[in-house]
Design an enzyme around this catalytic site. Structure first.
Site, PDB file in Angstrom:
ATOM      1  N   SER A  79      20.617 -35.310  16.705  1.00  0.00           N
ATOM      2  CA  SER A  79      21.229 -34.153  17.350  1.00  0.00           C
ATOM      3  C   SER A  79      22.029 -34.605  18.576  1.00  0.00           C
ATOM      4  O   SER A  79      22.982 -35.356  18.424  1.00  0.00           O
ATOM      5  CB  SER A  79      20.149 -33.117  17.691  1.00  0.00           C
ATOM      6  OG  SER A  79      20.726 -31.884  18.027  1.00  0.00           O
ATOM      7  N   HIS A 211      15.036 -29.640  10.015  1.00  0.00           N
ATOM      8  CA  HIS A 211      15.921 -30.245  11.009  1.00  0.00           C
ATOM      9  C   HIS A 211      15.202 -31.300  11.843  1.00  0.00           C
ATOM     10  O   HIS A 211      15.782 -32.334  12.171  1.00  0.00           O
ATOM     11  CB  HIS A 211      16.483 -29.152  11.925  1.00  0.00           C
ATOM     12  CG  HIS A 211      17.455 -29.663  12.944  1.00  0.00           C
ATOM     13  ND1 HIS A 211      18.684 -30.203  12.597  1.00  0.00           N
ATOM     14  CD2 HIS A 211      17.381 -29.740  14.299  1.00  0.00           C
ATOM     15  CE1 HIS A 211      19.329 -30.570  13.690  1.00  0.00           C
ATOM     16  NE2 HIS A 211      18.555 -30.315  14.731  1.00  0.00           N
TER      17      HIS A 211
END
Length: 238
Positions: A79, A211
């Site tokens: 991320s 995620h």
């Protein structure tokens, strides 16, 4: 495998300790190094960075004397960490032998997030972070700890949301983009955007999980095996 150093950059709200435990499960010959950015863990009292440029500048200064004698350096980030690792690859180019970039849970670095958390009040910010990150930081269940960590978390989110990469030629190193196969925040197509970030070899891989697949032991081990395999294959091809 020939010895290599894996430099790990944090996702929003995390610190170097997240990666320190990786050394215990890393394959022989893979050294894990994680710079500690300000505003977190033992550097909690230090002012956190709000720009990628400042964070990368500090990280590179800390790293260079520690990896100067390493024959192979790979970079990993998830991320926000993927953006930091991408920018750090440019910063380290020509100074150390960077042999690979592993980016996780991220669209291409030039993508602009439309749904933003910066600027919201504390309650709205935390709700947005939970939605955008797909992850609830343990500190969110402890008001006193959350109060201490909130400035760093806000700085990380601002850093990520406001970053726009410089216009420059693609990297010339191998890039592997990784996502959880149940990630509902980053699509396979968005993960594949990283192919435009390099003129070198590129592949996109899905591992089991959402995620934040890498926060689970099975995801952690699968990711490290993937990195080991890619580094082994590239070393054999040289």
């Amino acid at each position: 495998m020939e010895s290599a150093t894996l430099v790990c950059l944090p996702f929003a709200g995390s610190g170097a300790s997240f990666f320190k435990k990786w050394q215990a499960v890393a394959p022989p010959g893979l050294r894990v190094v994680a710079p500690q950015l300000p505003g977190r863990e033992e550097r909690l009292d230090d002012e956190p960075h709000i720009t990628v440029e400042a964070a990368v500048s500090e990280a590179s200064g800390w790293l260079l004397p520690r990896i100067a004698d390493t024959s192979r350096v790979a970079l990993f980030g998830h991320s926000l960490g993927a953006v930091l690792a991408y920018e750090l690859a440019y910063r380290l180019s020509g100074q150390v032998p960077v042999v690979g970039l592993f980016v996780s849970g991220s669209a291409g670095p030039w993508s602009v997030r439309q749904d933003r958390a910066s600027g919201l009040d504390d309650e709205g910010f935390l709700v947005a972070v939970r939605r955008l990150a797909g992850y609830r930081h343990p500190a969110m269940d402890h008001p006193e700890m959350l109060e201490m960590l909130l400035p760093m978390l806000r700085a990380d989110v601002e850093m990520h949301e406001n970053h726009r990469p410089q216009a420059r030629p693609p990297l010339g190193i191998p890039v592997t983009a990784v996502r959880g196969d149940r990630d509902d925040l980053v699509t396979a197509a968005e993960c594949g955007q990283w192919g435009d970030a390099t003129t070198g070899p590129f592949d996109s891989v899905e591992l089991a999980g959402g995620h934040m697949y890498l926060t689970e032991p099975t995801g952690e081990r699968a990711l490290l095996r993937l990195i080991e395999n890619r580094l082994d294959a590239r070393a054999a091809a040289c």
